[in-house]
Design an enzyme around this catalytic site. Structure first.
Site, short mmCIF file in Angstrom:
data_model
loop_
_atom_site.label_atom_id
_atom_site.label_comp_id
_atom_site.label_asym_id
_atom_site.label_seq_id
_atom_site.Cartn_x
_atom_site.Cartn_y
_atom_site.Cartn_z
N ASP A 71 -51.83 3.21 11.78
CA ASP A 71 -50.70 3.16 12.72
C ASP A 71 -49.45 3.85 12.20
O ASP A 71 -48.32 3.39 12.44
CB ASP A 71 -50.38 1.71 13.10
CG ASP A 71 -51.53 1.02 13.79
OD1 ASP A 71 -52.24 1.68 14.57
OD2 ASP A 71 -51.74 -0.19 13.53
N THR A 79 -52.82 10.44 14.75
CA THR A 79 -53.39 11.12 15.90
C THR A 79 -52.35 11.97 16.61
O THR A 79 -52.61 13.13 16.97
CB THR A 79 -54.01 10.10 16.87
OG1 THR A 79 -55.06 9.39 16.19
CG2 THR A 79 -54.59 10.80 18.10
N LYS A 136 -63.16 14.40 14.21
CA LYS A 136 -62.98 13.01 13.82
C LYS A 136 -64.30 12.55 13.21
O LYS A 136 -65.24 12.20 13.93
CB LYS A 136 -62.62 12.14 15.04
CG LYS A 136 -62.29 10.70 14.70
CD LYS A 136 -60.90 10.56 14.08
CE LYS A 136 -60.55 9.10 13.84
NZ LYS A 136 -59.20 8.91 13.34
N THR A 147 -63.53 3.79 14.17
CA THR A 147 -63.94 2.40 14.33
C THR A 147 -63.16 1.74 15.46
O THR A 147 -62.10 2.22 15.87
CB THR A 147 -63.74 1.61 13.03
OG1 THR A 147 -62.34 1.53 12.73
CG2 THR A 147 -64.47 2.27 11.86
N ALA A 200 -59.83 8.22 9.01
CA ALA A 200 -59.62 6.86 9.49
C ALA A 200 -58.80 6.12 8.44
O ALA A 200 -59.24 6.00 7.29
CB ALA A 200 -60.94 6.16 9.72
N SER A 242 -43.40 8.97 12.60
CA SER A 242 -42.58 8.31 13.63
C SER A 242 -41.17 8.12 13.11
O SER A 242 -40.87 7.14 12.43
CB SER A 242 -43.21 6.97 14.02
OG SER A 242 -42.46 6.33 15.04
N PRO A 260 -40.49 12.36 16.33
CA PRO A 260 -39.73 11.21 16.82
C PRO A 260 -40.64 10.10 17.31
O PRO A 260 -41.77 10.36 17.75
CB PRO A 260 -38.90 11.79 17.98
CG PRO A 260 -39.65 13.01 18.41
CD PRO A 260 -40.32 13.55 17.18
#
Length: 244
Positions: free
Chosen positions: A14, A18, A39, A43, A113, A178, A207
């Site tokens: 997270d 992606t 990829k 999972t 992953a 991010s 961003p």
């Protein structure tokens, strides 16, 4: 065709891998390059659901997407494979797929992953082993590290950089996955500290909620450094967000 091969990994789950992969793909497509996204293993996804590669294509545009394995439970790939009674993914399979894609594309993005050392099989082989196998096959693989912006990121970036160096895997640079709309002191200071921790350049800052942008292609160009096909300037960005 002399393809560039980038393995995209993160400091954690997270962190925006992606969307970052989509941004790099989008900038390359905008420059007229032929792009493929692989990829190797995903999972927490059923056979019918769109995966990360499909999300990259949704954001970036028309490109080649490939998957090798997907496992139903949201766990590390080796655990998910074992629990599902499904085959593990070997580095050799990744080499075969990357070589095929590199023969017909300008850029091949391999999205891992989780982090660099997440296990894919019962022998403990990881995304790093996949990248090493691609290099050993004579292909020019590099690693792009997607990092969070805030407190705690420097240690994980340093650990990942050390793991890459120990395996003689080239680190192209670090990309903030991010960047917050209202960055705090830690985020601002980390703009200077991230490249020092990585021993590699800072190559952009996407961003937060970039995946919801109305014009993702334009955003990608302005959020990525020239080394990734964009116009983002690290010095200017750091100056604009310098700590008080």
């Amino acid at each position: 065709m002399n393809a560039r091969i980038l393995f995209v990994t993160g400091t954690n789950t997270d962190v925006g891998k992606t969307v970052a992969t989509a941004a790099v793909a989008s900038a390359a497509l905008r420059a007229g390059r032929k792009v493929a996204v692989l990829k190797p293993g995903q999972t927490g996804i059923s056979p019918e659901e769109p995966g990360d590669a499909a999300e990259v294509r949704r954001l970036a545009g028309e490109l080649t997407i490939r998957e090798l394995m997907r496992y139903p439970e949201p766990l590390a790939p080796d655990t998910a494979a074992r629990r599902a009674g499904m085959p593990y993914l070997s580095p050799a399979e990744v080499v075969t797929e990357v070589a095929e894609l590199a023969a017909t594309h300008d850029l091949v993005l391999v999205e891992g992953a989780g982090g660099l050392l997440v296990r894919y099989d019962d022998e403990g082989r990881t995304l790093a082993d996949q990248a090493r196998a691609v290099l050993d096959a004579g292909l020019p693989a590099e690693v792009l590290l997607i990092a969070s912006a805030g407190l705690g990121t420097l240690n994980i970036v340093s650990l990942t950089a050390e793991a890459l160096a120990a395996r003689e895997l080239p680190l192209a640079g670090v990309l903030v996955g991010s960047w917050p709309a209202e960055p705090g002191l830690a985020e601002r200071c980390n703009l200077a500290d991230l490249p020092r921790s990585a021993g590699a350049p800072l190559l952009g800052a996407l961003p937060e909620r970039a995946g919801r942008a109305e014009d993702f292609a334009a955003l990608a160009v302005t959020a990525l450094a020239p080394a990734l096909g964009g116009t983002w300037n690290a010095e200017q960005f750091a100056h604009a967000h310098r700590p008080d």
